[in-house]
Structures are given as C-alpha cells and as structure tokens.
Write a protein that holds these residues in place. Structure first.
Motif, PDB file in Angstrom:
ATOM      1  N   UNK A 271       5.808  -6.500   8.903  1.00  0.00           N
ATOM      2  CA  UNK A 271       6.819  -5.480   9.222  1.00  0.00           C
ATOM      3  C   UNK A 271       6.255  -4.374  10.112  1.00  0.00           C
TER       4      UNK A 271
ATOM      5  N   UNK B 171       6.571  -0.398  10.307  1.00  0.00           N
ATOM      6  CA  UNK B 171       7.033   0.687   9.432  1.00  0.00           C
ATOM      7  C   UNK B 171       6.932   2.037  10.141  1.00  0.00           C
TER       8      UNK B 171
ATOM      9  N   UNK C 138       8.834   9.480   8.591  1.00  0.00           N
ATOM     10  CA  UNK C 138       9.270  10.752   9.180  1.00  0.00           C
ATOM     11  C   UNK C 138       8.257  11.848   8.886  1.00  0.00           C
TER      12      UNK C 138
ATOM     13  N   UNK D  15      -5.960   8.658   4.896  1.00  0.00           N
ATOM     14  CA  UNK D  15      -5.333   9.249   3.711  1.00  0.00           C
ATOM     15  C   UNK D  15      -3.841   9.499   3.932  1.00  0.00           C
TER      16      UNK D  15
ATOM     17  N   UNK E 192      -2.118   6.261   3.307  1.00  0.00           N
ATOM     18  CA  UNK E 192      -2.062   5.944   1.874  1.00  0.00           C
ATOM     19  C   UNK E 192      -1.037   6.822   1.163  1.00  0.00           C
ATOM     20  N   UNK E 193      -1.098   8.129   1.422  1.00  0.00           N
ATOM     21  CA  UNK E 193      -0.261   9.073   0.670  1.00  0.00           C
ATOM     22  C   UNK E 193       1.196   9.051   1.116  1.00  0.00           C
TER      23      UNK E 193
ATOM     24  N   UNK F 297       2.735   6.761   3.384  1.00  0.00           N
ATOM     25  CA  UNK F 297       3.377   5.467   3.590  1.00  0.00           C
ATOM     26  C   UNK F 297       3.080   4.480   2.471  1.00  0.00           C
ATOM     27  N   UNK F 298       2.221   4.882   1.528  1.00  0.00           N
ATOM     28  CA  UNK F 298       1.896   4.033   0.370  1.00  0.00           C
ATOM     29  C   UNK F 298       1.274   2.718   0.797  1.00  0.00           C
ATOM     30  N   UNK F 299       0.529   2.760   1.907  1.00  0.00           N
ATOM     31  CA  UNK F 299      -0.122   1.562   2.428  1.00  0.00           C
ATOM     32  C   UNK F 299      -1.629   1.674   2.254  1.00  0.00           C
ATOM     33  N   UNK F 300      -2.236   0.631   1.708  1.00  0.00           N
ATOM     34  CA  UNK F 300      -3.689   0.545   1.633  1.00  0.00           C
ATOM     35  C   UNK F 300      -4.183   0.061   3.007  1.00  0.00           C
TER      36      UNK F 300
ATOM     37  N   UNK G 254       8.105   2.048  -4.225  1.00  0.00           N
ATOM     38  CA  UNK G 254       7.040   2.956  -3.779  1.00  0.00           C
ATOM     39  C   UNK G 254       7.203   3.290  -2.296  1.00  0.00           C
ATOM     40  N   UNK G 255       7.926   2.432  -1.569  1.00  0.00           N
ATOM     41  CA  UNK G 255       8.188   2.683  -0.148  1.00  0.00           C
ATOM     42  C   UNK G 255       9.510   3.428   0.058  1.00  0.00           C
TER      43      UNK G 255
ATOM     44  N   UNK H 231      -1.918  -4.635  -0.823  1.00  0.00           N
ATOM     45  CA  UNK H 231      -2.165  -3.459   0.028  1.00  0.00           C
ATOM     46  C   UNK H 231      -1.097  -2.388  -0.175  1.00  0.00           C
ATOM     47  N   UNK H 232      -0.584  -2.315  -1.402  1.00  0.00           N
ATOM     48  CA  UNK H 232       0.442  -1.322  -1.724  1.00  0.00           C
ATOM     49  C   UNK H 232      -0.123  -0.266  -2.656  1.00  0.00           C
ATOM     50  N   UNK H 233       0.086   1.002  -2.307  1.00  0.00           N
ATOM     51  CA  UNK H 233      -0.258   2.093  -3.199  1.00  0.00           C
ATOM     52  C   UNK H 233       0.869   2.220  -4.236  1.00  0.00           C
TER      53      UNK H 233
ATOM     54  N   UNK I 227      -4.884  10.490  -5.186  1.00  0.00           N
ATOM     55  CA  UNK I 227      -5.957   9.629  -4.669  1.00  0.00           C
ATOM     56  C   UNK I 227      -7.345  10.134  -5.053  1.00  0.00           C
TER      57      UNK I 227
END
Lengths: 315, 315
Positions: free
Chosen positions: A25, A27, A30, A266, A269-270, A272-275, B46-47, B273-275, B310
């Motif tokens: 995807x 992504x 905003x 960071x 991660x914070x 977009x909640x993506x690792x 979470x997204x 890979x999801x927080x 985190x």
C-alpha cells in the motif's frame, strides 16, 4: 543479460513477480504532512514479503534463471534483507539457497534467513571474507551468485516498487529512495525517468555513509570506507553499474544526520504505526532536513524495509 | 436515544462518519497463520484516525448531537484513546472538547489529546475523582458528556469496524475483539450477529482484568477491581448496557496471560511491521492461548489501537 536494465525489463519484472510479492500500500499521514510542510506518499515496502523491497529483485532474478541453472541453486553474501529475500525467492522456485552472512549480522535477520530455508555459512564481517567464503560456496555447489544490487535483473525487480507508486499516485512532483549499493535507487531512477520525466528523482543517504553523494558530486566512484550510521542497510558501495545509472538520472543525493534519521523513524512509528528500519526512514529524514526542495510538493517516499531488532531500538 | 443501538443505528453511523474516519485495511500474515494454525484477518484500527477504533464512536456521537448541544461543546473522562478521539471528533464539528484525564496517563496520550485541541483537566487516577472532576467541568461549560462506552451512539460507531471487516472478508467463521468497558465488543456483537448470525463472536480479555469473563460466566455484573495487566485499554468495568448486550450475543470470553499478550504484540510488530498497543494484541493472544476454537478456521481479529509509549516497551 549484461547491459543496464531497460524500462522494458522493469515491465517484464512486474509481470514475472506478480503474485509472488505483495503490491504494497501507499500510505499518508496528515500529522506528518503538517510537520514536513509537504504532501507525502509512503510506499510501504516494510509490508513487503520478507519485510523489505529486496523480495522484488531477488524474485525477479531467481525466476529469470533457466531451469538448469536454477536447479543448481542460488547463492549470495548479504548482511540482511537480500539474504532473506533470496531465500524466499529460491523457495518459490523450489531450489536451494546458500547465504554467506557476517557473524555480526543481527540475530533477527539470521533467524529470518534460516526461517525461509536457506543454508547459512557464517564468515568474518569484512567484504573480503564475504567474497572469499561465497566463492568457496559457489565452487562447491555450482549455485548461481545473485548479487544484492550489481545485477540487472535485481535492479529491474527493485524498480517495480516505484512503478507501482507512480501508478497509484500519478500526480507526484518528486520521488525519494534511500541509497546503499544503489540497487533500489537505480531501479527507481529507471522506472520513473523512463515513464515520467517530469518527476524529480532524489537519492537520500546518511551523512555518515555519504560515499554515493561524494561520488556523484565529484564524478568519481568512491568506495564506502568505514561508514558510521544506524541505517545498516546503507553501508555498501555503489558498483560501476549503479554509479553510472545514478549519475545519469538523479537530480542529486541529499545527506541526513543520524538525529534526523531517528526522528523520522520515530515519526513513522508513532504517527503511522509502522515498524520501519532506520534505512527506511532516510527518505523522510531528507524531507525534514532539506525542506526547501519539497515545500508544498507531492512527494513519493520509498520506505525500504521494516526489519529491526526490537530489543535494540535507537531511542 | 436511550435504548440499545440497533443494526440500523450501525448502518446510520457508517454513513455519518464516512469521510471523517479511515476505512482501515484488513491485513494477513502467512507467518503468523503458520504459528497460529488458523487463517487470521486483522482489522487494523491501529491505522485509524487518532490511532484507535475510538475515533469511530466519538465521531458518530458528536455528529449526532443537535446544533444547540454541539455548540456548548463535549466533555469526557478517559485515560487515553477515547479522549483523543473525542478531541478529534469535536474538531471535525468545530466545537470545544473538555477532557478529564488522570495524572497517571501516559505522556504520549496526553500530548495526543492536546494536539487535537482539547482542554485537559487533570485529576487523581481514581474513577471517583474522574467523575467528580467531570461533573464540575460539565456544570461550568454546559458541555455534553460523551461516555467512552456507555453510550448507544458510541457503540454504534465502534460497530462500524466489524461491519467493514465482514464486508471485506465475507467468509469468516469467527470474529474476536478485546473487552474493556465493552463498547467495541458490544458494537462488534451487534454488527456481526444482526447481519451474519453464522459467525461465532468471541470476546478476549486479560486474565489479570477478567471482570467481564466472570460477569458473563456468573450472570452478574462484577466491577473491575484492581485489574493488573499491561493492556491499559482494558481496565474498565462493563456498564449495565454493555453487560446486557454481551450476555445476549457472545459465544464467550477467552482470557489470556500477560506473557501471551506480549508474545502476540511482538509477533504483530515483527512479522506484520505494525505498531500495536497491548490491548490490540489481546485477540491474537486469545487465538494463541485457545487454539482449539480456531484450528483451520477463518478468523477476523480487531486490532483496537496502536498508541504505545515507545520509550517503555514490554520486552
């Protein structure tokens, strides 16, 4: 195939790997757009098979082999994502994968490689040891060496990420990818410049591993010597091939500091909640550190991977 | 509206919040499927806007107010995601949001709430202090109290997550959501049981906060007393309303140990890979700890949120 990959090779790669890798995807956030002052579109290759874009190139290379070569298996040396990708790709075709890994590779990456069924041979963490060990493995097995980036079919495979990105978001002004050995960046440059010459193509590189930046600036290929960065996917040198492709097709390479890489990582991660692994955050770091090139523009960024050791995070 | 929400309320909520919240993706992982021995479909809230499903219920509740009530603003007490969600929803309508938060709430959640423009009033971390402080805020401002879960419009909004899930994956055998106060679980139960009575509906709850499990088992509403779990979104008690809805519509509630929650959370981070916050990993923990209910079945799991500090990860 010995020349540089063409746009036709990219289209063939897209068809060849279809169904074997994810169409990841794109992504947006905003919150991050507000911070960056630009409209950012993230191509999420951290959600790709094996957790990185490397699945594309390795799959294209393995599926391109003739049956006789494929039957003898494939081999590579890699500190991480290409190793897992080649193991994955060999599994698709049902052929053996032999991977030479430095003993210093993160345990999470070694576990991933053996999890995909590859035979790992460990070596000292130097390029010379990797190449010598690989030569012995190839000699013994007859396997075909698939280089992590200095291989036209690998580059054509990596190119499919940006091909999808510019298809899904057709009104981009610029695209940014990270530069390590230059495989992803070369593929990105070929896919974008061939089909959309109006889109500006930027590389991004840690200041602590800026060999590609200096090479393009001076028109001379400098090897990567003692690079120092948390972006462990971007330590390698360009090859003659990737140096040539990048020199011909990039607007330039933007270097970023370590603190900006951590901040970008960071944010991903914070917000977009993506690792995302440090290397994958380098394009966002480039937007944050060089905003003058991107203010209010529509920018595509390739998040190259998400394989990070959760026990050793950089904050 | 004082009765329990109906399926028509859920459909109306879906229409009302459309365009204001994300239609989140449903993701899968062949690696986790292999570990779980089931076909898992993760609904990635979470997204969602504000990083949690709570954006759905708060947006539905705020957009349902008449203009006169909305003009006086909205208020709530919440330790986290509902607070951010109400602030976000009030911003959509351009009305004030007042949020009472315990002084012990994680900094990342307080920052999110003020980032969305709400006025925060801090209080002692007890339910009594939260309610007293909220009463004073409502008295002073005339704002409408929007409860985090004991509110039909909130429940109808939360229900839209599973409505989307069963639309996008029509051949599910079972659905699992986490149970805290029961708002998401009640909405899930109403959406799924009304439209797809063939799908089994499970709740999941930490063993250290198993008040809903015991309440359904004994047919008596037990309050949550001294819960102990890292799943900080699941500490609250059911209300009479959510107890009644869950008693009528659930197959049962599966409890899980803390180690399984951490293991499930880490699997989601490493493999997908999801927080994901601990509460959001509880449905996967239920599959891992109670595999007998899910072997080879197609299961929908609601990942409720991804708001985690985190700097304080549980491994």
């Amino acid at each position: 195939m010995n020349g540089d990959p063409t746009f036709e090779d990219v289209l063939a790669a897209a068809e060849r790997i279809h169904g074997h890798v994810h169409r990841t995807p794109v992504m947006t956030s905003s919150a991050i757009d507000g911070i960056a002052g630009a409209h950012l579109h993230f191509k999420c290759e951290n959600l790709q098979k094996v957790g990185a874009f490397k699945a594309r190139g390795a799959t294209n290379a393995v599926l391109s082999l003739n049956d006789e070569a494929a039957g003898r298996g494939v081999a590579t040396h890699s500190s991480g994502n290409h190793a897992a990708a080649l193991a994955y790709a060999a599994g698709i075709r049902g052929v053996p994968a032999n991977v030479v890994m430095p003993s210093s590779a993160p345990p999470v990456k070694k576990a991933a490689v053996s999890g995909y069924g590859a035979v790992i041979t460990e070596c000292e963490p130097t390029l010379a040891a990797r190449e010598t060990t690989l030569d012995a493995v190839v000699e013994r097995t007859g396997a075909t060496f698939i280089h992590a980036y200095d291989n036209p079919m690998v580059i054509a495979g990596q190119a499919t990420a940006s091909l999808e990105l510019i298809t899904d978001v057709p009104d981009l002004d610029a695209v940014i990818a990270p530069v390590g050995g230059g495989g992803l960046m070369s593929g990105t440059a070929i896919a974008v410049s061939s089909s959309r010459p109006d889109i500006t193509i930027w590389g991004s590189e840690p200041a602590g591993a800026d060999d590609a930046f200096r090479s393009l600036r001076d028109g001379t290929l400098y090897p990567s010597v003692a690079p120092k960065t948390i972006a462990d996917g971007l330590l390698t040198s360009l090859s003659n091939r990737t140096f040539r492709i990048l020199s011909d097709r990039l607007e330039g390479i933007l270097t970023v500091n370590e603190e900006t890489i951590v901040r970008a990582m960071r944010l991903l991660w914070e917000r977009m909640k993506l690792v995302v692994e440090p290397s994958g955050a380098v394009p966002l770091a480039a937007v944050l550190e060089h905003p003058e090139h991107f203010a209010d523009r529509r920018v595509g960024l390739i998040i190259s991977g998400g394989n990070v050791d959760l026990d050793h995070l950089p904050w």
